[in-house]
Design a protein around this motif. Structure first.
Motif, mmCIF file in Angstrom:
data_model
loop_
_atom_site.group_PDB
_atom_site.id
_atom_site.type_symbol
_atom_site.label_atom_id
_atom_site.label_comp_id
_atom_site.label_asym_id
_atom_site.label_seq_id
_atom_site.Cartn_x
_atom_site.Cartn_y
_atom_site.Cartn_z
ATOM 1 N N SER A 134 -10.379 -65.389 59.791
ATOM 2 C CA SER A 134 -10.389 -65.944 61.152
ATOM 3 C C SER A 134 -11.404 -67.080 61.318
ATOM 4 O O SER A 134 -12.297 -67.278 60.490
ATOM 5 C CB SER A 134 -10.727 -64.846 62.164
ATOM 6 O OG SER A 134 -12.040 -64.407 61.930
ATOM 7 N N PHE A 135 -11.206 -67.801 62.407
ATOM 8 C CA PHE A 135 -12.230 -68.717 62.928
ATOM 9 C C PHE A 135 -12.821 -68.030 64.167
ATOM 10 O O PHE A 135 -12.068 -67.697 65.078
ATOM 11 C CB PHE A 135 -11.635 -70.040 63.380
ATOM 12 C CG PHE A 135 -10.915 -70.809 62.314
ATOM 13 C CD1 PHE A 135 -11.634 -71.491 61.344
ATOM 14 C CD2 PHE A 135 -9.535 -70.858 62.295
ATOM 15 C CE1 PHE A 135 -10.961 -72.213 60.376
ATOM 16 C CE2 PHE A 135 -8.869 -71.587 61.335
ATOM 17 C CZ PHE A 135 -9.575 -72.257 60.361
ATOM 18 N N VAL A 136 -14.099 -67.851 64.187
ATOM 19 C CA VAL A 136 -14.728 -67.320 65.397
ATOM 20 C C VAL A 136 -15.538 -68.463 66.016
ATOM 21 O O VAL A 136 -16.535 -68.905 65.448
ATOM 22 C CB VAL A 136 -15.629 -66.107 65.092
ATOM 23 C CG1 VAL A 136 -16.307 -65.607 66.370
ATOM 24 C CG2 VAL A 136 -14.810 -64.991 64.472
ATOM 25 N N CYS A 137 -15.067 -68.931 67.152
ATOM 26 C CA CYS A 137 -15.682 -70.110 67.778
ATOM 27 C C CYS A 137 -16.627 -69.645 68.883
ATOM 28 O O CYS A 137 -16.185 -69.060 69.878
ATOM 29 C CB CYS A 137 -14.619 -71.009 68.386
ATOM 30 S SG CYS A 137 -13.341 -71.510 67.244
ATOM 31 N N ASN A 138 -17.906 -69.924 68.722
ATOM 32 C CA ASN A 138 -18.879 -69.679 69.798
ATOM 33 C C ASN A 138 -18.956 -70.939 70.650
ATOM 34 O O ASN A 138 -19.202 -72.031 70.122
ATOM 35 C CB ASN A 138 -20.252 -69.361 69.214
ATOM 36 C CG ASN A 138 -20.215 -68.099 68.387
ATOM 37 O OD1 ASN A 138 -19.928 -67.025 68.888
ATOM 38 N ND2 ASN A 138 -20.469 -68.231 67.086
ATOM 39 N N ALA A 139 -18.770 -70.763 71.935
ATOM 40 C CA ALA A 139 -18.698 -71.947 72.804
ATOM 41 C C ALA A 139 -19.454 -71.690 74.101
ATOM 42 O O ALA A 139 -19.835 -70.557 74.411
ATOM 43 C CB ALA A 139 -17.239 -72.265 73.105
ATOM 44 N N HIS A 140 -19.700 -72.768 74.825
ATOM 45 C CA HIS A 140 -20.345 -72.652 76.137
ATOM 46 C C HIS A 140 -19.539 -73.435 77.156
ATOM 47 O O HIS A 140 -18.817 -74.383 76.798
ATOM 48 C CB HIS A 140 -21.788 -73.189 76.086
ATOM 49 C CG HIS A 140 -21.859 -74.669 75.904
ATOM 50 N ND1 HIS A 140 -21.880 -75.276 74.669
ATOM 51 C CD2 HIS A 140 -21.887 -75.689 76.804
ATOM 52 C CE1 HIS A 140 -21.940 -76.580 74.813
ATOM 53 N NE2 HIS A 140 -21.938 -76.861 76.105
ATOM 54 N N MET A 141 -19.686 -73.021 78.399
ATOM 55 C CA MET A 141 -18.944 -73.688 79.459
ATOM 56 C C MET A 141 -19.495 -75.094 79.685
ATOM 57 O O MET A 141 -20.707 -75.296 79.730
ATOM 58 C CB MET A 141 -19.052 -72.887 80.764
ATOM 59 C CG MET A 141 -18.204 -73.457 81.885
ATOM 60 S SD MET A 141 -18.525 -72.638 83.445
ATOM 61 C CE MET A 141 -17.563 -71.158 83.229
ATOM 62 N N THR A 142 -18.593 -76.045 79.813
ATOM 63 C CA THR A 142 -18.992 -77.416 80.113
ATOM 64 C C THR A 142 -18.188 -77.876 81.324
ATOM 65 O O THR A 142 -17.453 -77.078 81.911
ATOM 66 C CB THR A 142 -18.769 -78.329 78.891
ATOM 67 O OG1 THR A 142 -19.262 -79.632 79.182
ATOM 68 C CG2 THR A 142 -17.299 -78.431 78.537
ATOM 69 N N ASN A 143 -18.368 -79.114 81.732
ATOM 70 C CA ASN A 143 -17.612 -79.577 82.898
ATOM 71 C C ASN A 143 -17.054 -80.964 82.650
ATOM 72 O O ASN A 143 -17.382 -81.614 81.650
ATOM 73 C CB ASN A 143 -18.469 -79.524 84.167
ATOM 74 C CG ASN A 143 -19.622 -80.480 84.132
ATOM 75 O OD1 ASN A 143 -19.432 -81.690 84.089
ATOM 76 N ND2 ASN A 143 -20.835 -79.956 84.114
#
Lengths: 154, 290
Positions: A134-143
């Motif tokens: 798998s790819f596990v993508c850690n992300a954060h909210m942006t605008n």
């Protein structure tokens, strides 16, 4: 040829995984990848105010999201949320998409920028390409003001 | 305690603004100058965007609900670029030593035309001198107020275009048509943050020194701006003395009471009155005095 985790096992895992993600859970995201050649890659500051994206690719994945919190800043309250998107490699391959740091993922009308992509889920710890799962993508909210993906209301 | 009735002047019909300079006036002047004169803008995709300017740390309802225009409508996150200013410390301006003597030290200015100087036959016939209205204002306190300015953009290029304007505006007088204050600043701190879990942010901060002055609305139950009317009467006095130098009669001539609210004298003539006489004008009696 190893005795355990054969190609047949791998195919079995994939079928189970594919059914779970695409027919049971069905949480769809949209991945926007940057058109590097048209995003001013030679900028002296390493930034682009005219960043361009390929058309988004819709793909199902497993989502693990934290509660959104607020950060009190000089400019008022700001909303923070971190999230993890787990995408099966075979499903991503079938969609011809490869998530990387800096990509934008849209889910539930919100936009997230990928901070880090982890490719460390190996079946039985084996390094075979087919068993890197798998790819596990850690992300954060942006605008929308931070990225160049939609017309901003301001 | 008796109040001198000469100080009891009607002020609610004035068109003259009381000379008060409050902290809010200084804040407003600085804020308006940044918005309307410096006009920070950025270029984005060929569109010129006005950078919003706000006072730092608004209340939650204001920041989220009322001022939602600088937020992403979906995520409610703050959209950049944005500028926030906040008032910090202030100190007395020691370079302008001023002892106000408890508000007694004042500066008086005269207004120009006022409605009591209407041209009419009565004024001409009696050679009345036009009166002036004076406004006496207490001497202000001179202070240096520090403002913290924070600018947040997403790119260095946008930040540069904003900061260039602030650099150009330094060491000049900021404000509107009422109040202007000298503004100076030395160092502008620049940081570029890119951390996991956060967007890349370019932030500049600097501290402005604003040389301002403060005059409160009132002090010790008295307005700091006082209206003063010039005397409207010209009293010509002829003294008649006998050969021993003793005063036997004092005659006042041309005592014209014109300073009463809203009144006009319909019948008039040059006349000679003596001390203690009564003059009736506009239904009112005026006692002639020495």
């Amino acid at each position: 040829m190893p005795r355990f985790i054969t190609e047949r096992d791998s195919r079995f895992f994939y079928n189970i995984n594919n059914e779970l993600v695409n027919d049971v859970v069905e949480t769809e995201i949209q991945i926007f990848k940057t058109v590097i050649a048209e995003s001013n890659p030679d900028d002296i500051y390493g930034e682009s105010t005219t960043r361009k994206y390929y058309t988004g690719v819709r793909i199902n994945c497993l989502i693990n999201r934290a509660d959104s919190t607020t950060d009190q800043t000089t400019f008022g309250q700001n909303v923070i949320q971190s999230i993890t998107f787990a995408i099966n490699r075979e499903i991503a391959k079938s969609k011809n998409v490869y998530p990387e740091n800096g990509d934008i993922i849209q889910w539930n009308s919100f936009l997230y920028e990928v901070d880090h992509v982890s490719e460390n889920q190996h079946i039985a710890g084996r390094s075979d390409q087919d068993l890197n799962w798998s790819f596990v993508c850690n992300a954060h909210m942006t605008n929308i003001s931070q990225i160049n993906i939609a017309e901003r209301s301001q | 305690m008796f109040e001198n009735r000469i100080n009891q002047l009607r002020r609610d019909t004035d068109t003259v603004r009381n000379t008060t300079v409050t902290f809010e006036d200084v804040d407003t002047a600085i804020w308006n100058h940044i918005k309307d004169v410096i006009k920070p803008t950025i270029e984005e995709n060929g569109i010129t965007r006005i950078v919003p300017v706000m006072f730092a740390s608004p209340e939650r309802w204001r920041g989220i609900q009322a001022d939602g225009w600088y937020r992403d409508q979906q995520s409610r996150q703050i959209m950049v670029p944005i500028i926030a200013i906040s008032r910090g410390s202030f100190s007395k301006n020691s370079s302008i030593a001023m002892d106000k003597i408890d508000g007694v030290m004042r500066k008086t200015v005269a207004s120009g035309y006022n409605t009591k100087n209407k041209y009419d036959i009565f004024s001409v016939a009696n050679k009345l001198k036009p009166t002036k209205v004076h406004y006496s204002v207490t001497v202000p306190d001179y202070v240096v107020i520090n403002y913290e300015v924070s600018i947040w953009t997403k790119s260095i290029r946008q930040m540069s275009s904003i900061i260039e304007k602030f650099v150009f505006a330094e060491a000049s007088y900021w404000g509107d048509k009422y109040d202007k204050f000298r503004v100076s600043y030395d160092t502008i701190d620049n940081t570029v943050d890119i951390a996991d879990g956060q967007d890349r942010a370019v932030r500049d901060t600097f501290t402005m020194n604003v040389n301002a002055y403060i005059i409160p609305k009132d002090f010790n139950n008295k307005d700091t701006t006082i209206k003063i009317l010039e005397p409207a009467k010209i009293v010509m006095v002829a003294e008649v003395v006998n050969s021993f130098g003793e005063e036997i009669k004092t005659i006042q001539r041309g005592v014209i009471p014109v300073e009463f609210e809203g009144g006009e004298i319909d019948e008039y003539e040059l006349f000679t009155v003596t001390d203690g006489d009564f003059i009736t004008a506009d239904g009112k009696n005026y006692n002639v005095f020495k």
